[in-house]
Design a protein around this motif. Structure first.
Motif, PDB file in Angstrom:
ATOM      1  N   GLU A 191       9.387  12.748  -2.268  1.00 59.74           N
ATOM      2  CA  GLU A 191       9.371  11.312  -2.573  1.00 59.74           C
ATOM      3  C   GLU A 191       8.106  10.981  -3.324  1.00 59.74           C
ATOM      4  N   GLU A 192       8.262  10.555  -4.534  1.00 58.69           N
ATOM      5  CA  GLU A 192       7.095  10.228  -5.351  1.00 58.69           C
ATOM      6  C   GLU A 192       6.437   8.918  -4.902  1.00 58.69           C
ATOM      7  N   GLU A 193       7.176   8.137  -4.236  1.00 63.00           N
ATOM      8  CA  GLU A 193       6.622   6.846  -3.819  1.00 63.00           C
ATOM      9  C   GLU A 193       5.528   7.002  -2.764  1.00 63.00           C
ATOM     10  N   LYS A 194       5.527   8.099  -2.005  1.00 63.64           N
ATOM     11  CA  LYS A 194       4.541   8.292  -0.949  1.00 63.64           C
ATOM     12  C   LYS A 194       3.268   8.956  -1.456  1.00 63.64           C
ATOM     13  N   ALA A 195       3.163   9.204  -2.790  1.00 69.72           N
ATOM     14  CA  ALA A 195       1.996   9.890  -3.343  1.00 69.72           C
ATOM     15  C   ALA A 195       0.715   9.074  -3.129  1.00 69.72           C
ATOM     16  N   GLN A 196       0.832   7.777  -3.259  1.00 71.41           N
ATOM     17  CA  GLN A 196      -0.373   6.946  -3.103  1.00 71.41           C
ATOM     18  C   GLN A 196      -0.890   6.983  -1.656  1.00 71.41           C
ATOM     19  N   GLU A 197      -0.020   6.957  -0.667  1.00 71.64           N
ATOM     20  CA  GLU A 197      -0.434   6.982   0.737  1.00 71.64           C
ATOM     21  C   GLU A 197      -1.107   8.308   1.085  1.00 71.64           C
ATOM     22  N   ILE A 198      -0.536   9.413   0.514  1.00 70.82           N
ATOM     23  CA  ILE A 198      -1.160  10.720   0.777  1.00 70.82           C
ATOM     24  C   ILE A 198      -2.537  10.772   0.154  1.00 70.82           C
ATOM     25  N   ALA A 199      -2.695  10.160  -1.017  1.00 64.98           N
ATOM     26  CA  ALA A 199      -4.024  10.119  -1.668  1.00 64.98           C
ATOM     27  C   ALA A 199      -5.023   9.363  -0.784  1.00 64.98           C
ATOM     28  N   LYS A 200      -4.583   8.264  -0.172  1.00 64.43           N
ATOM     29  CA  LYS A 200      -5.477   7.516   0.735  1.00 64.43           C
ATOM     30  C   LYS A 200      -5.901   8.393   1.896  1.00 64.43           C
ATOM     31  N   LEU A 201      -4.929   9.137   2.478  1.00 67.00           N
ATOM     32  CA  LEU A 201      -5.264  10.024   3.588  1.00 67.00           C
ATOM     33  C   LEU A 201      -6.265  11.080   3.161  1.00 67.00           C
ATOM     34  N   HIS A 202      -6.084  11.618   1.933  1.00 66.45           N
ATOM     35  CA  HIS A 202      -7.021  12.613   1.414  1.00 66.45           C
ATOM     36  C   HIS A 202      -8.422  12.008   1.268  1.00 66.45           C
ATOM     37  N   ASP A 203      -8.461  10.784   0.789  1.00 71.03           N
ATOM     38  CA  ASP A 203      -9.762  10.099   0.653  1.00 71.03           C
ATOM     39  C   ASP A 203     -10.436   9.937   2.012  1.00 71.03           C
TER      40      ASP A 203
END
Length: 572
Positions: A393-405
């Motif tokens: 799901e490409e839509e969840k890419a932003q949330e994973i980026a936040k978790l990485h941050d």
């Protein structure tokens, strides 16, 4: 029958003892009637034939029972009753009274025993009331019972107003002026007489008697004054003569008495003065002798008392000094003993705490190593999940980026904590190298069991969360093969993993706060160890307690948090 009908009448009274009598209460009094032979006394009529027959009887008693009336004429009625005869007699009496000028004489019976000089007031009043005398007096008083001619009135009552008699007034006018002056009302002036009401004549007589009495008293007063003054003058002359002679005699006697009293007083004065002086001199000499002896005795007693008091004070001072010094020495010895024992006890307690802290450091180091490994695994798994999410799901890419941050920020915090630990270790080494040790360094480990237990519980929670996340990641990898059918379930699991990551971050923050609290406690222990040595004595600047932090290899990392153990080296 008569008694039964009239027994409740107020005018009828029935005597208690007599059965044939009764009393009628008239206006003038009570009258008692006897009922014996009442019918015989009140026969209504007598038959003329019977009366003639009885009158012609030869028995004198029978003939006298019904005597023929003298005034009865031949033309009288056939029947002649007692009432009719009484009426005829009363009529003839009235004719006689009308043809004459009668004068009544009231006779009063003074007593019932018919003896002289005895008057029964109740009986006389009863007779006057029954005879109508009191009623006649009352009627007379209601009118003008007193009547006087003008001449008689002026001759009798002219003294009440002499100025009226001195004037030239008519008799009638003068009488009226006198009555008006006396203030009388209700009188009447006739042609030749004055008509006065009841009591007015008595009032005028009282005022006339008062005027005559005042005049008589005035005359008597003047005569008595003259006689009394004449007698008083004669008595005063005689009294003055007697008083002058008697006062002369009294003055002579008084002078003689005063002269004798003066001489006696002078003799008494001199004699009493002589006696008082002799007595005073004797008493004075005795008092002086007694005072001398008493003062000498008092002085000796006072000197003796002062001498004894001074000796007692010296003895007391020496004894109190000895007692105080002995007590001071004993207190000093006891204080030293107590201080030594207490300081030894406190040093042992501090040493025990430091040892426990040192043991806790090793446990925290192992926990930190394990947590660092877990964090690395978690990072790898999160990156793997990130790749899966980008594929699924490409839509969840932003949330994973936040978790990485967020993970990157935690790593930065861990690196900063490691840097701070390295700096503290370097500062501690420099301080140890500068301070020359006097006694061998003794590492003391301070351990807080409650904190270790709490940290161990949190580590277990983190392990459970990591396991659950690992399982979730494995399920996600398995679910990649069936993306079309299990896409919705994978999204839910990814959301749950995100929530768990958030919980993990919150737990990391709580561990950081606990780390700060443990650092503040370590700082307090450092200050206490600096202030007091193990023997209980204060340390110098060279003998201060140095708190050595662990080396970098001794540190523990709990989910990116650096935990500084409480390892304390005391340099004595």
């Amino acid at each position: 029958m008569f008694l039964f009908l009239h027994k409740n009448n107020k005018r009828f009274i029935k005597p208690k003892l007599s059965r044939t009598s009764f009393t009628i209460s008239h206006y003038a009094g009570e009258v008692t009637y006897l009922a014996d032979l009442f019918l015989d006394k009140n026969k209504d009529y007598v038959v003329a034939e019977h009366q003639d027959l009885l009158t012609a009887s030869k028995c004198s008693f029978v003939a006298s029972l019904f005597p023929p009336p003298a005034e009865e004429s031949s033309k009288s009625s056939k029947f002649s009753s007692i009432g009719s005869r009484f009426k005829l007699q009363l009529q003839s009496l009235m004719e006689t009274l009308n043809s004459t000028e009668p004068h009544y004489i009231r006779c009063v019976k003074p007593n019932n025993v018919l003896k002289p000089a005895i008057f029964e007031n109740a009986s006389i009043i009863q007779q006057l009331r029954c005879g109508g005398v009191l009623e006649a007096i009352r009627i007379s008083c209601a009118g003008y019972p007193t009547r006087r001619t003008f001449y008689e009135f002026l001759h009798r009552f002219g003294v009440l107003a002499p100025e009226i008699l001195a004037g030239n007034h008519d008799d009638k006018v003068a009488c009226q002026m006198i009555l008006d002056k006396m203030g009388l009302k209700g009188y009447q002036m006739g042609k030749t007489k004055v008509f006065l009401r009841a009591g007015q004549m008595a009032e005028l007589d009282a005022r006339r008697a008062e005027v005559l009495g005042n005049a008589a008293r005035t005359i008597q007063r003047q005569i008595r004054t003259y006689i009394a003054r004449k007698e008083f003058i004669e008595l005063r002359k005689a009294a003055i003569m007697l008083q002058s002679h008697w006062r002369g005699i009294l003055a002579c006697k008084l002078y003689e008495q005063l002269r004798r009293e003066a001489a006696a007083l002078k003799i008494q004065k001199n004699f009493r003065r002589h006696i008082a002086r002799e007595s005073y001199l004797t008493v004075r000499q005795s008092a002086i002798t007694l005072q001398t002896g008493l003062r000498a005795m008092t002085a000796r007693n006072e000197f003796r008392f002062r001498k004894q008091t001074k000796a007692a004070i010296i003895i007391q001072a020496a004894f109190r000094c000895h007692v105080a010094y002995s007590y001071y020495k004993s207190l000093q010895k006891a204080a030293l003993t107590t201080q030594c024992g207490w300081r030894r006890r406190v040093a042992r307690r501090e040493l025990r705490k430091l040892k426990m802290a040192a043991r806790e450091t090793g446990a925290l180091k192992e926990a930190k190593d394990k947590l660092e490994k877990r964090v690395e695994e978690l990072t790898w798994r999160l990156q793997l999940e990130k790749r899966l999410r980008t594929d699924l799901e490409e839509e969840k890419a932003q949330e994973i980026a936040k978790l990485h941050d967020a993970l990157h920020a935690v790593q930065i915090q861990v690196e900063e904590a490691n840097a701070r630990v390295i700096k503290e270790q370097e500062a501690a080494r420099k301080a140890i190298e500068e301070a020359p040790p006097v006694i061998k360094e003794t590492p003391v480990i301070v351990e807080d069991t409650e904190k270790v237990n709490s940290l161990a519980a949190e580590v277990e929670n983190l392990k459970a969360s990591l396991l659950s996340e690992t399982k979730a990641a494995e399920e996600a990898r398995n679910a990649c093969t069936d993306a079309e059918t299990r896409n919705a379930e994978l999204v839910k699991k990814l959301e749950e993993s995100e929530r768990k990551v958030d919980q993990l971050q919150e737990s990391v923050q709580r561990l950081e706060e606990k780390l700060a609290n443990s650092e503040s406690e370590i700082q307090v222990l450092r200050q206490q160890s600096l202030a007091i040595s193990p023997t209980g004595k204060s340390l110098t600047a060279r003998q201060r307690t140095m708190i050595l932090p662990r080396t970098p290899e001794n540190g523990n990392v709990l989910n990116g948090e650096t935990k500084v153990p409480s390892v304390v080296n005391i340099i004595i």
